[in-house]
Design a protein around this motif. Structure first.
Motif: not given
Lengths: 212, 211
Positions: A97-99, A101-102, A104-106, A143, A146-147
């Motif tokens: 879920e965290q990734w 959301e990442v 979707a938003h980043n 982004v 960070v990946y």
């Protein structure tokens, strides 16, 4: 009854289609032409009132937002096809879920801007906003940095397993390395590059590229 | 061990806090000052590498992105406190749909308005009036779709309060409060009734009292 997916020519519906293939769920597709504005027809708006793609119909059940649709099918058909798209524990699901959301938003906002400007405006002879493209590419680059760090420590985004979080990146990244001609953004980053090769060579994604 | 939530002064962490209160989960908070740029400190970036708020620490487990955190706790503590994911897989699907609508349709314009109207001057920047106007128009169109939905359904995902409704609380509170745009809610009869219902839940009133 077979799941009906609207708009297979476009990126977000492909997010759903690759998931259905991974889960071995039968489906059919219905074309929606965005250039002709078919997403703004009253019949379409009855299904998806924001006029976005995709929407699915599964018997009586209608659902929209691609990331909601893939969560729904990954959960409903948990024991079929690729089984750990949501991880194996509640904590692993949390990281998926965290990734998601990442993404979707980043990841999504800048790459979506680039897609709109480069593929829909410029390719159609409309003036593209070069400043916006440059700004978006810089944001996306940060982004991806960070990946790069994450993927140097973890084979996939949520852990050592391919999940919805990785899958969600397929359609727009395919645009990036293909028609947008910005493959260097992926190749310049060693671990992002290896991750992209891995996920884009999955049979499910190759099937999507073959079909649509 | 108690869940630690970073950045309670701000909106997205409040999305997590109101969920923890609904689920009767104990928590503590750790302040993060965005004006001082504390979200860019190396120690913070170790927890949340994008420098965004919130992040939670729950023993060994670290998680970020407020909408991921609320999904995690709503699922892990399913049998405790308020049911926030619906009762069936289809109901959960609708919760996910409206959570995504909030994230992709509602949040972007209301976030732009928040940054311009509430934070730009604090950061010594001039307010972009055109952007505010454009964002308000976009948000208005989204609220028109909500008005249609809420005329047929008590809550967004169905006849039950869920994470989808909860996710709207923090930024809508900014809209009706410090942004002074309560008319956007009140001009829409069913959105107005829905807002009164969800913002008067004891959990939200507790958040406003504490932070």
């Amino acid at each position: 009854m077979v799941v009906k997916v609207y708009g297979p020519a476009y990126a977000s519906p492909k997010r759903v289609i690759v998931c259905l293939i991974e889960k071995q769920i039968e489906f059919e597709t219905v074309p929606v032409d965005l250039v002709k504005g078919e997403n703004k027809n009253p019949e379409y708006l009855k299904l998806q009132p924001f006029g976005s793609l995709p929407v699915i119909q599964d018997g009586d059940f209608t659902l929209y937002e691609s990331r909601a649709i893939i969560r729904y099918y990954a959960e409903k058909y948990k024991s079929q096809g690729t089984t750990d798209l949501l991880g194996r524990t509640v904590e692993e699901r949390g990281l998926v879920e965290q990734w998601l959301e990442v993404e979707a938003h980043n990841f999504h906002p800048p790459i979506y801007q680039m897609t709109t400007q480069i593929l829909f405006f410029a390719k159609r002879g409309l003036p593209a906003d070069e400043n916006l493209i440059k700004e978006s590419e810089e944001k996306l680059g940060k982004v991806l940095d960070v990946y790069e760090e994450r993927l140097s420590k973890s084979k996939y985004l949520a852990g050592d397993f391919f999940s919805l979080a990785d899958l969600s990146h397929l359609p727009f990244t395919q645009y990036l390395v293909g028609p947008m001609e910005k493959e260097y953004m992926i190749r310049d980053r060693k671990h992002v590059s290896a991750w992209w090769d891995d996920i884009s060579n999955r049979l499910s994604w190759k099937k999507v590229l073959e079909l649509y």
